[in-house]
Structure formats: structure tokens, C-alpha cells
Design a protein around this motif. Structure first.
Motif, mmCIF file in Angstrom:
data_model
loop_
_atom_site.group_PDB
_atom_site.id
_atom_site.type_symbol
_atom_site.label_atom_id
_atom_site.label_comp_id
_atom_site.label_asym_id
_atom_site.label_seq_id
_atom_site.Cartn_x
_atom_site.Cartn_y
_atom_site.Cartn_z
ATOM 1 N N LEU A 28 0.823 -1.212 0.000
ATOM 2 C CA LEU A 28 0.000 0.000 0.000
ATOM 3 C C LEU A 28 0.857 1.262 0.000
ATOM 4 O O LEU A 28 0.510 2.258 -0.634
ATOM 5 N N ARG A 29 1.986 1.222 0.697
ATOM 6 C CA ARG A 29 2.898 2.375 0.682
ATOM 7 C C ARG A 29 3.431 2.604 -0.735
ATOM 8 O O ARG A 29 3.575 3.736 -1.173
ATOM 9 N N GLY A 30 3.687 1.527 -1.454
ATOM 10 C CA GLY A 30 4.154 1.642 -2.830
ATOM 11 C C GLY A 30 3.114 2.259 -3.758
ATOM 12 O O GLY A 30 3.458 2.883 -4.756
ATOM 13 N N GLN A 31 1.843 2.098 -3.428
ATOM 14 C CA GLN A 31 0.750 2.654 -4.221
ATOM 15 C C GLN A 31 0.381 4.071 -3.793
ATOM 16 O O GLN A 31 -0.286 4.781 -4.532
ATOM 17 N N HIS A 32 0.758 4.437 -2.578
ATOM 18 C CA HIS A 32 0.342 5.693 -1.953
ATOM 19 C C HIS A 32 0.694 6.885 -2.826
ATOM 20 O O HIS A 32 1.794 6.929 -3.365
ATOM 21 N N PRO A 33 -0.173 7.842 -3.032
ATOM 22 C CA PRO A 33 -1.467 8.034 -2.373
ATOM 23 C C PRO A 33 -2.639 7.372 -3.105
ATOM 24 O O PRO A 33 -3.765 7.490 -2.659
ATOM 25 N N LYS A 34 -2.352 6.662 -4.203
ATOM 26 C CA LYS A 34 -3.441 6.032 -4.947
ATOM 27 C C LYS A 34 -3.973 4.827 -4.185
ATOM 28 O O LYS A 34 -3.202 4.065 -3.600
ATOM 29 N N PRO A 35 -5.283 4.612 -4.214
ATOM 30 C CA PRO A 35 -5.856 3.421 -3.582
ATOM 31 C C PRO A 35 -5.604 2.184 -4.441
ATOM 32 O O PRO A 35 -5.263 2.287 -5.622
ATOM 33 N N THR A 36 -5.771 1.030 -3.845
ATOM 34 C CA THR A 36 -5.643 -0.229 -4.573
ATOM 35 C C THR A 36 -6.750 -1.171 -4.131
ATOM 36 O O THR A 36 -7.489 -0.879 -3.194
ATOM 37 N N THR A 37 -6.858 -2.305 -4.784
ATOM 38 C CA THR A 37 -7.907 -3.280 -4.472
ATOM 39 C C THR A 37 -7.306 -4.520 -3.824
ATOM 40 O O THR A 37 -6.097 -4.749 -3.892
ATOM 41 N N ILE A 38 -8.166 -5.325 -3.260
ATOM 42 C CA ILE A 38 -7.740 -6.600 -2.662
ATOM 43 C C ILE A 38 -7.062 -7.480 -3.713
ATOM 44 O O ILE A 38 -6.048 -8.122 -3.432
ATOM 45 N N ASN A 39 -7.607 -7.506 -4.921
ATOM 46 C CA ASN A 39 -7.018 -8.348 -5.967
ATOM 47 C C ASN A 39 -5.585 -7.937 -6.293
ATOM 48 O O ASN A 39 -4.717 -8.795 -6.465
ATOM 49 N N THR A 40 -5.337 -6.641 -6.356
ATOM 50 C CA THR A 40 -3.977 -6.168 -6.609
ATOM 51 C C THR A 40 -3.058 -6.557 -5.454
ATOM 52 O O THR A 40 -1.929 -6.998 -5.677
ATOM 53 N N ILE A 41 -3.546 -6.427 -4.241
ATOM 54 C CA ILE A 41 -2.755 -6.819 -3.064
ATOM 55 C C ILE A 41 -2.429 -8.306 -3.137
ATOM 56 O O ILE A 41 -1.279 -8.707 -2.939
ATOM 57 N N ARG A 42 -3.433 -9.136 -3.434
ATOM 58 C CA ARG A 42 -3.206 -10.589 -3.542
ATOM 59 C C ARG A 42 -2.116 -10.913 -4.558
ATOM 60 O O ARG A 42 -1.276 -11.776 -4.322
ATOM 61 N N GLU A 43 -2.153 -10.243 -5.703
ATOM 62 C CA GLU A 43 -1.171 -10.495 -6.763
ATOM 63 C C GLU A 43 0.253 -10.177 -6.319
ATOM 64 O O GLU A 43 1.194 -10.835 -6.747
ATOM 65 N N ARG A 44 0.395 -9.188 -5.467
ATOM 66 C CA ARG A 44 1.724 -8.703 -5.090
ATOM 67 C C ARG A 44 2.257 -9.295 -3.785
ATOM 68 O O ARG A 44 3.427 -9.093 -3.453
ATOM 69 N N MET A 45 1.409 -10.008 -3.056
ATOM 70 C CA MET A 45 1.840 -10.540 -1.760
ATOM 71 C C MET A 45 2.924 -11.607 -1.924
ATOM 72 O O MET A 45 2.916 -12.378 -2.876
ATOM 73 N N LEU A 46 3.841 -11.634 -0.980
ATOM 74 C CA LEU A 46 4.884 -12.655 -0.984
ATOM 75 C C LEU A 46 4.319 -14.018 -0.610
ATOM 76 O O LEU A 46 4.732 -15.034 -1.141
ATOM 77 N N ASP A 47 3.381 -14.037 0.327
ATOM 78 C CA ASP A 47 2.745 -15.274 0.779
ATOM 79 C C ASP A 47 1.387 -15.385 0.088
ATOM 80 O O ASP A 47 0.400 -14.807 0.531
ATOM 81 N N LYS A 48 1.346 -16.135 -0.997
ATOM 82 C CA LYS A 48 0.130 -16.235 -1.814
ATOM 83 C C LYS A 48 -1.003 -16.968 -1.092
ATOM 84 O O LYS A 48 -2.148 -16.899 -1.504
ATOM 85 N N MET A 49 -0.704 -17.662 -0.015
ATOM 86 C CA MET A 49 -1.721 -18.417 0.722
ATOM 87 C C MET A 49 -2.448 -17.555 1.760
ATOM 88 O O MET A 49 -3.406 -18.000 2.372
ATOM 89 N N SER A 50 -1.987 -16.336 1.940
ATOM 90 C CA SER A 50 -2.601 -15.459 2.934
ATOM 91 C C SER A 50 -3.988 -15.005 2.488
ATOM 92 O O SER A 50 -4.237 -14.833 1.301
ATOM 93 N N ASP A 51 -4.856 -14.787 3.458
ATOM 94 C CA ASP A 51 -6.194 -14.260 3.196
ATOM 95 C C ASP A 51 -6.114 -12.739 3.274
ATOM 96 O O ASP A 51 -6.226 -12.149 4.351
ATOM 97 N N ALA A 52 -5.906 -12.109 2.127
ATOM 98 C CA ALA A 52 -5.681 -10.663 2.080
ATOM 99 C C ALA A 52 -6.846 -9.883 2.670
ATOM 100 O O ALA A 52 -6.636 -8.891 3.377
ATOM 101 N N SER A 53 -8.081 -10.309 2.400
ATOM 102 C CA SER A 53 -9.253 -9.583 2.918
ATOM 103 C C SER A 53 -9.249 -9.553 4.444
ATOM 104 O O SER A 53 -9.480 -8.507 5.051
#
Length: 149
Positions: free
Chosen positions: A54-79
């Protein structure tokens, strides 16, 4: 310390098995190091990862799907993790103006300040520099990329 001494095992079928065991052992060692550092700020590794995204996107908002794509741990429940970050007043969630079905997520000032105070990268760099050179770190990174190839 050598993996054989760490896990008290002198017998590996081959070097590929030894490397695999070493990667798993090192992952757990590194995860413990990260957890110890992040516990000081009362956040998890996954929460830290999302805050950095989110800091990398700041100040623009992002979505859960974008967060999921970028997470290091793909098994995490981003929501669920975002929900916890909202409860901790580190991120803000709002309805997307372009698509009312979507939710925008943005890091807030509290989240930015928390990240500023976490010195994880510095601690990791200091720890690594006492054991390997910058050139060796680059070689290791290249080999890990090749391994996942």
C-alpha cells in the motif's frame, strides 16, 4: 553454521535434497528473525507485506485483488488481513467511485508512520553483512531465481 550441524543429519541422498532442506530450514530461520522484529510493532509478516504494498501505491488506492497479486505469501487471506489493519487504524477502506462493487484500500498516516519506525530492512542487512558479502548476496539471489526457474 552448516545445515548438517544445524539439524544433526550427516546423510543426504544428494546435493539437491541437501539444498532443498537447507532452503526450508533457512526460510524458517529467516521467518523467525522477521517475526521477532515485527513483534516489536505488534504486526505480522503478512500485515507488514500489505502495508508495504500500500505504501508503494500511496497516495493512490488499490484493491484486494492487486494486493493478492503482489503478496509474498500467496496463501494469505488478504481480505482478513486488511480487516485487521483497518481495526488497527493503519489503512482505510472505502467504496470505489469508479466501480461501486469494488473496495479501495489506502494506507493512512498511522500506517506510514508505523512503516517508518520499523527497521526490518536495516536489521536484515546488518545481519546478512556480518555473514556474506554484497556479491555473495547477489549470487544467492540469482541462484534462488534460477531454482524457481
Amino acid at each position: 553454521m552448516e545445515i548438517e550441524k544445524e539439524i544433526h543429519n550427516q546423510k543426504f541422498s544428494n546435493n539437491f535434497q541437501k539444498a532443498s532442506v537447507n532452503i526450508i530450514y533457512t526460510y524458517n530461520w529467516l521467518n523467525g528473525f522477521i517475526k521477532k522484529e515485527l513483534d516489536k510493532s505488534n504486526i505480522t509478516n503478512q500485515q507488514f507485506n500489505i502495508l508495504r504494498i500500500l505504501r508503494g501505491q500511496h497516495p493512490k488506492p488499490t484493491t484486494i485483488n492487486t494486493i493478492r497479486e503482489r503478496m509474498l505469501d500467496k496463501m494469505s487471506d488478504a481480505s482478513r488481513i486488511v480487516d485487521r489493519l483497518v481495526q488497527k487504524d493503519l489503512v482505510k477502506r472505502s467504496i470505489c467511485e469508479k466501480d461501486r462493487r469494488a473496495v479501495d484500500i489506502v494506507i493512512n498516516e498511522n500506517g506510514l508512520k508505523l512503516l517508518e519506525n520499523i527497521k526490518l530492512e536495516e536489521a536484515m542487512t546488518k545481519s546478512f553483512q556480518s555473514n556474506i558479502t554484497e556479491e555473495e548476496a547477489q549470487t544467492l539471489s540469482n541462484l534462488l531465481d534460477k531454482f524457481r526457474g
